[in-house]
Design a protein around this motif. Structure first.
Motif, PDB file in Angstrom:
ATOM      1  N   HIS A 586      60.887   9.706  -4.590  1.00 15.28           N
ATOM      2  CA  HIS A 586      60.212   8.635  -4.026  1.00 15.28           C
ATOM      3  C   HIS A 586      58.647   9.458  -3.958  1.00 15.28           C
ATOM      4  N   LEU A 587      58.469  10.557  -3.853  1.00 20.22           N
ATOM      5  CA  LEU A 587      56.890  10.919  -3.787  1.00 20.22           C
ATOM      6  C   LEU A 587      56.275  10.791  -4.804  1.00 20.22           C
ATOM      7  N   LEU A 588      56.676  10.337  -6.059  1.00 15.85           N
ATOM      8  CA  LEU A 588      55.924  10.044  -7.204  1.00 15.85           C
ATOM      9  C   LEU A 588      55.134   8.837  -7.055  1.00 15.85           C
ATOM     10  N   SER A 589      55.429   8.114  -6.035  1.00 19.21           N
ATOM     11  CA  SER A 589      54.451   7.075  -5.861  1.00 19.21           C
ATOM     12  C   SER A 589      53.379   7.479  -5.144  1.00 19.21           C
ATOM     13  N   HIS A 590      53.110   8.553  -4.507  1.00 19.43           N
ATOM     14  CA  HIS A 590      51.998   8.800  -3.927  1.00 19.43           C
ATOM     15  C   HIS A 590      50.791   9.514  -4.985  1.00 19.43           C
ATOM     16  N   ALA A 591      49.669   9.268  -4.851  1.00 20.97           N
ATOM     17  CA  ALA A 591      48.761   9.887  -5.669  1.00 20.97           C
ATOM     18  C   ALA A 591      48.721  11.402  -6.041  1.00 20.97           C
ATOM     19  N   ALA A 592      48.697  11.930  -4.723  1.00 19.53           N
ATOM     20  CA  ALA A 592      48.686  13.596  -4.814  1.00 19.53           C
ATOM     21  C   ALA A 592      49.762  14.068  -5.547  1.00 19.53           C
ATOM     22  N   HIS A 593      50.807  13.534  -5.465  1.00 18.77           N
ATOM     23  CA  HIS A 593      52.039  14.083  -6.216  1.00 18.77           C
ATOM     24  C   HIS A 593      52.034  13.786  -7.555  1.00 18.77           C
ATOM     25  N   GLN A 594      51.725  12.348  -8.008  1.00 19.23           N
ATOM     26  CA  GLN A 594      51.154  12.026  -9.233  1.00 19.23           C
ATOM     27  C   GLN A 594      50.219  12.926 -10.037  1.00 19.23           C
ATOM     28  N   GLY A 595      49.404  13.601  -9.368  1.00 20.61           N
ATOM     29  CA  GLY A 595      48.418  14.362  -9.855  1.00 20.61           C
ATOM     30  C   GLY A 595      48.856  15.876 -10.209  1.00 20.61           C
ATOM     31  N   VAL A 596      49.709  16.237  -9.557  1.00 18.55           N
ATOM     32  CA  VAL A 596      50.386  17.350  -9.804  1.00 18.55           C
ATOM     33  C   VAL A 596      51.343  17.175 -11.163  1.00 18.55           C
ATOM     34  N   HIS A 597      52.065  16.109 -10.913  1.00 18.25           N
ATOM     35  CA  HIS A 597      52.873  15.686 -12.313  1.00 18.25           C
ATOM     36  C   HIS A 597      52.246  15.622 -13.471  1.00 18.25           C
ATOM     37  N   ARG A 598      51.086  15.014 -13.333  1.00 21.20           N
ATOM     38  CA  ARG A 598      50.072  14.724 -14.579  1.00 21.20           C
ATOM     39  C   ARG A 598      49.824  16.093 -15.268  1.00 21.20           C
ATOM     40  N   LEU A 599      49.305  16.885 -14.195  1.00 18.20           N
ATOM     41  CA  LEU A 599      48.519  18.312 -14.641  1.00 18.20           C
ATOM     42  C   LEU A 599      49.612  19.025 -15.245  1.00 18.20           C
ATOM     43  N   VAL A 600      51.012  19.100 -14.642  1.00 16.21           N
ATOM     44  CA  VAL A 600      52.032  19.770 -15.343  1.00 16.21           C
ATOM     45  C   VAL A 600      52.243  19.432 -16.840  1.00 16.21           C
ATOM     46  N   ARG A 601      52.081  18.335 -17.083  1.00 14.73           N
ATOM     47  CA  ARG A 601      52.200  17.539 -18.394  1.00 14.73           C
ATOM     48  C   ARG A 601      51.180  17.948 -19.146  1.00 14.73           C
ATOM     49  N   ASP A 602      50.064  17.844 -18.713  1.00 16.90           N
ATOM     50  CA  ASP A 602      48.665  18.253 -19.558  1.00 16.90           C
ATOM     51  C   ASP A 602      48.656  19.844 -19.592  1.00 16.90           C
ATOM     52  N   LEU A 603      49.150  20.632 -18.876  1.00 17.03           N
ATOM     53  CA  LEU A 603      49.238  22.078 -19.178  1.00 17.03           C
ATOM     54  C   LEU A 603      49.937  22.526 -20.088  1.00 17.03           C
ATOM     55  N   ASN A 604      51.669  21.705 -20.224  1.00 18.19           N
ATOM     56  CA  ASN A 604      52.300  21.940 -21.366  1.00 18.19           C
ATOM     57  C   ASN A 604      51.867  21.391 -22.473  1.00 18.19           C
ATOM     58  N   ASN A 605      51.130  20.511 -22.680  1.00 12.66           N
ATOM     59  CA  ASN A 605      50.488  20.015 -23.962  1.00 12.66           C
ATOM     60  C   ASN A 605      49.531  20.883 -24.582  1.00 12.66           C
ATOM     61  N   VAL A 606      48.610  21.289 -23.398  1.00 13.54           N
ATOM     62  CA  VAL A 606      47.560  22.482 -23.931  1.00 13.54           C
ATOM     63  C   VAL A 606      48.055  23.657 -24.426  1.00 13.54           C
ATOM     64  N   TYR A 607      49.190  24.055 -23.686  1.00 18.94           N
ATOM     65  CA  TYR A 607      49.786  25.232 -24.175  1.00 18.94           C
ATOM     66  C   TYR A 607      50.545  25.247 -25.409  1.00 18.94           C
ATOM     67  N   ARG A 608      51.066  24.256 -25.677  1.00 25.75           N
ATOM     68  CA  ARG A 608      51.655  24.116 -26.938  1.00 25.75           C
ATOM     69  C   ARG A 608      50.646  23.648 -28.272  1.00 25.75           C
ATOM     70  N   HIS A 609      49.582  22.938 -27.759  1.00 27.88           N
ATOM     71  CA  HIS A 609      48.892  22.531 -28.898  1.00 27.88           C
ATOM     72  C   HIS A 609      47.791  23.800 -29.273  1.00 27.88           C
ATOM     73  N   PHE A 610      47.366  24.599 -28.539  1.00 30.71           N
ATOM     74  CA  PHE A 610      46.522  25.504 -28.853  1.00 30.71           C
ATOM     75  C   PHE A 610      47.271  27.148 -29.056  1.00 30.71           C
ATOM     76  N   PRO A 611      47.369  27.500 -30.158  1.00 29.17           N
ATOM     77  CA  PRO A 611      47.999  28.731 -30.676  1.00 29.17           C
ATOM     78  C   PRO A 611      47.540  29.932 -29.739  1.00 29.17           C
ATOM     79  N   ALA A 612      46.326  29.790 -29.198  1.00 25.76           N
ATOM     80  CA  ALA A 612      45.810  31.029 -28.568  1.00 25.76           C
ATOM     81  C   ALA A 612      46.302  31.251 -26.961  1.00 25.76           C
ATOM     82  N   MET A 613      47.010  30.150 -26.746  1.00 25.52           N
ATOM     83  CA  MET A 613      47.750  29.961 -25.384  1.00 25.52           C
ATOM     84  C   MET A 613      49.055  30.444 -25.535  1.00 25.52           C
ATOM     85  N   HIS A 614      49.672  30.668 -26.622  1.00 29.32           N
ATOM     86  CA  HIS A 614      51.145  31.095 -26.618  1.00 29.32           C
ATOM     87  C   HIS A 614      51.552  31.980 -27.868  1.00 29.32           C
TER      88      HIS A 614
END
Length: 728
Positions: A586-614
């Protein structure tokens, strides 16, 4: 009347006969071929021709016993016969298990005795087989010191006299072919020890097991060898992006108002797309081997070869793995070859002796966990465990094993005071037998299932954990970086005003960051037993807590090493993890928790997308400091590089103060754009950012070019050259 002496008959009736095949079934006597059958509860027994069904003879009951015997025509009986048994309320035709030959082939006996059978699970345990045209199940169990072993179950009224087994002395294995059994039949081994104790044990090689509090094994076919999907091996390579979502299946999500577990198929249809959507490359499962105590989370297994029945059948578990693969996700299992519980139906004192465990409690008992330690000096025990590793990788197609409690295996004095441990043959503290086992396990996995991975949870500085065995190492592909994890979480928990006094907690890890191939774990162990949740460990007010956590995650994803995050941490669950309830979705209905959730998704995508990161996570050439000595401002900056020289610049500010006009030396001239800013408003941050900046020919930090930027408060910023026109 039979030709058996009374002592043999009494031994059969008491289930104390150590060689039942010598007296039961068909035997040549001076009078002719005699068939003997021990059938407690039977009222009459007839011998029937196997193919025609015509009666061959009626067996007579030996007075005062449940033994039936009689002469039969030799020629038709040798072709095959069945027993027509009249019970109290019905009649049934059964095949006589004592008319069949040996179960194990000579080569298997040889390899089991030698401890070099790569796949002992193909012979030991319960296996569907056809013998002399009759279908049934072949049972085989290692119990070299037993006086008698029987397989008992729902098919013989749990009577240890019905299926007493043949002893193969050459390898210490007892065997029998039980005709007519089917998938789902339940069984255990009834063992008469040398001391006269009668023990009931689950099958060490059972492919399925009853749910606690029941303890029996369940007859299931051996899963077929799983195909390796294209690309899976490359996905485990140290040059590939590996970002792991660690999950406890029983508490990730629940149904029926939190009362019931999701099953493997429901998890496949919900957990797999969730992890894929967040950009993780692998799902790591806390142990799924059958275990009696929920509170152990699976780390005290009894059925090492059985996926826990809490969530469904072995076929359901394989469906989960296949679904993950179809979604492009690898599956890693937590695997526990270090110890096992003392439950009566388990491996402890299996045949009345310390068989799987060390006999001396100074070697064989874990005081911390109240468990028994595998005896790695026994070739049969090492073979059992090596075979188990290969079983999960081969038969379920999992991509890797994270080996639990490796440190406790490596050292004989682990968690023991002086005088409470036994030195090795050279007087040292290392467990040489455990080291040899780990090397062999990793070698076998590497040869037989190339492309899979093994990961060591090893918390000491033992050298060469991820070096090949041929070079003196243990042979793991990766090792959890426990030192980095402890230092980093300690630093993150300090009030930012004091962080300048603990600068070395950040910089010290780079002294050894490439001494092994590391996984950076923020695991279940860090959010339980009073440690609190990840967000709960962060200092400051509500805004600072979330900013600190986002900054910590930015730093984690930027730091060299593969990534691991435990479930619930991706959306900043407030509560400490509770294995008995669902995550707080239920915490995902709150903006602050949504923000962390979105950040993890974006971090994963950047990590996977840029070879320099992995690409060079495990190579010193993939990291370069820019700023490591800005103690007063608690700012760090570094470069991550790819094999072709492409790079990402990372800046971390561990204080809540905006660093306006911060000049940072950069590797090359050009325009730089932010690809991650953990202070971005979309994540719940204050929105201090820079967009795109052009470098200036002003030297800084030993570099000819520099950027003049605003470093956000409690923020991590990742920069790439704007010429990299692809977006993650």
């Amino acid at each position: 009347m039979p030709t058996l002496p009374d002592s043999e008959i009494h031994a059969l009736m008491r289930a104390e006969h150590g060689d039942p095949f010598a007296v039961l079934g068909p035997h040549e006597t001076a009078e002719g071929l005699e068939v003997r059958a021990l059938l407690p509860g039977a009222q009459a027994v007839a011998v029937m021709h196997a193919s025609s069904g015509w009666p061959l003879a009626t067996l007579e009951r030996v007075p005062g016993s449940d033994l039936f015997a009689g002469l039969v025509p030799a020629a038709p009986a040798r072709i095959g016969y069945s027993l027509r048994v009249t019970w109290a309320h019905h009649t049934s035709d059964i095949a006589d298990p004592y008319r069949f030959g040996q179960v194990l082939r000579d080569m298997d006996v040889w390899l089991l005795a030698e401890g070099t059978h790569l796949r002992p699970y193909e012979q030991l345990g319960a296996h569907f087989r056809e013998m002399d045209g009759i279908k049934g199940v072949a049972f085989a169990v290692w119990a070299p010191n037993a006086r008698r072993v029987s397989v008992v179950g729902n098919f013989n009224n749990w009577d240890g006299r019905r299926h007493m087994m043949r002893f193969r002395r050459e390898c210490g294995v007892w065997e029998i072919f039980a005709p007519g059994l089917a998938t789902g039949d339940v069984y255990e081994y009834e063992i008469l020890s040398s001391k006269g104790e009668v023990l009931r044990k689950a099958d060490p090689f059972g492919f399925s097991a009853q749910l606690r509090p029941d303890t029996a094994s369940v007859v299931q076919p051996l899963p077929g060898v799983a195909a390796v999907p294209p690309g899976r091996a490359a996905a485990n390579d140290r040059h590939s992006p590996i970002t792991i979502y660690e999950v406890h299946l029983g508490s990730w999500r629940r149904k029926n108002n939190g009362h019931d577990w999701l099953d493997y198929r429901e998890l496949a249809d919900s957990l797999v797309p969730y992890a894929r959507d967040l950009g993780f490359t692998h799902i790591e499962l806390l142990p799924v081997s059958e275990h009696p105590f929920d509170g152990s989370w699976g780390y005290q297994p009894i059925g090492l070869y059985a996926p826990t029945s809490r969530f469904g059948t072995p076929g359901d578990f394989r469906y989960f793995v296949e679904t993950a693969h179809a979604a492009g996700l690898g599956v890693i299992l937590d695997w526990v070859p270090a110890h096992f519980p003392t439950d009566a139906h388990g491996l402890g004192q299996f045949d009345g002796t310390a068989l799987y465990e060390y006999a001396d409690p100074r070697e064989g008992f874990h005081n911390d966990w109240q468990t028994l330690i595998f005896n790695y000096s026994r070739i049969e025990v090492r073979n059992y465990l090596v075979g188990n590793a290969l079983y999960w990788l081969e038969r379920y197609g999992v991509d890797g094993l994270r080996v639990d409690a490796v440190a406790s295996m490596l050292y004989r004095d682990y968690s023991r005071e002086h005088g409470q441990w036994v030195p090795n043959a050279y007087g040292g503290r290392e467990n040489l037998e455990a080291i040899a086992f780990l090397r062999r396990m990793n070698h076998v996995v590497g040869v037989e299932r190339p492309g899979t991975m093994t990961v060591a949870e090893e918390s000491t500085s033992f050298p060469g954990v991820t070096r090949p065995p041929a070079d003196g190492g243990l042979g793991f592909h990766y090792k959890w970086n426990m030192g980095w994890m402890n230092d980093t979480l300690s630093y993150a928990g300090i009030d930012p005003v004091h962080r300048k006094h603990h600068h070395r907690k950040v910089t010290f890890g780079l002294m050894y960051a490439h001494s092994e191939n590391f996984v950076l774990p923020f695991s279940h162990d860090e959010v339980v037993h009073g440690k609190g949740s990840m967000i709960g460990r962060m200092p400051g007010d509500e805004w600072q807590k979330f900013a600190n956590l986002r900054n910590l995650y930015g730093y984690l994803w930027a730091y060299p090493g593969k990534k691991l995050l435990f479930m619930g941490s991706e959306f900043a669950q407030y509560a400490e993890w509770n294995a008995d309830k669902s995550l707080d979705w239920h915490l995902l209905s709150h903006a602050a928790h949504q923000g962390v959730h979105r950040l993890v998704r974006d971090l994963n995508n950047v990590y996977r997308h840029f070879p320099a990161m992995h690409e060079l996570d495990c190579d010193g050439g993939g990291f370069e400091w820019i700023v490591h000595d800005d103690t007063a401002q608690s700012v760090f900056a570094f470069i991550r590089r790819a094999r072709d020289g492409a790079f990402v610049v990372v800046v971390c500010n561990f204080t809540p103060v905006v660093r306006n006009g911060y000049r940072l030396g950069v590797p090359e001239p050009g325009s730089y754009r932010e690809v991650i800013n953990t202070d971005n408003g979309v994540y719940g941050g204050s929105g201090v950012g820079n967009g795109t900046l052009s470098s200036e020919a002003e030297p800084q930090h030993g570099r000819a070019q520099s950027l003049l930027m605003n470093v956000p408060p409690l923020g991590t910023v990742m920069w790439v050259l704007a010429t990299e026109n692809e977006s993650p």
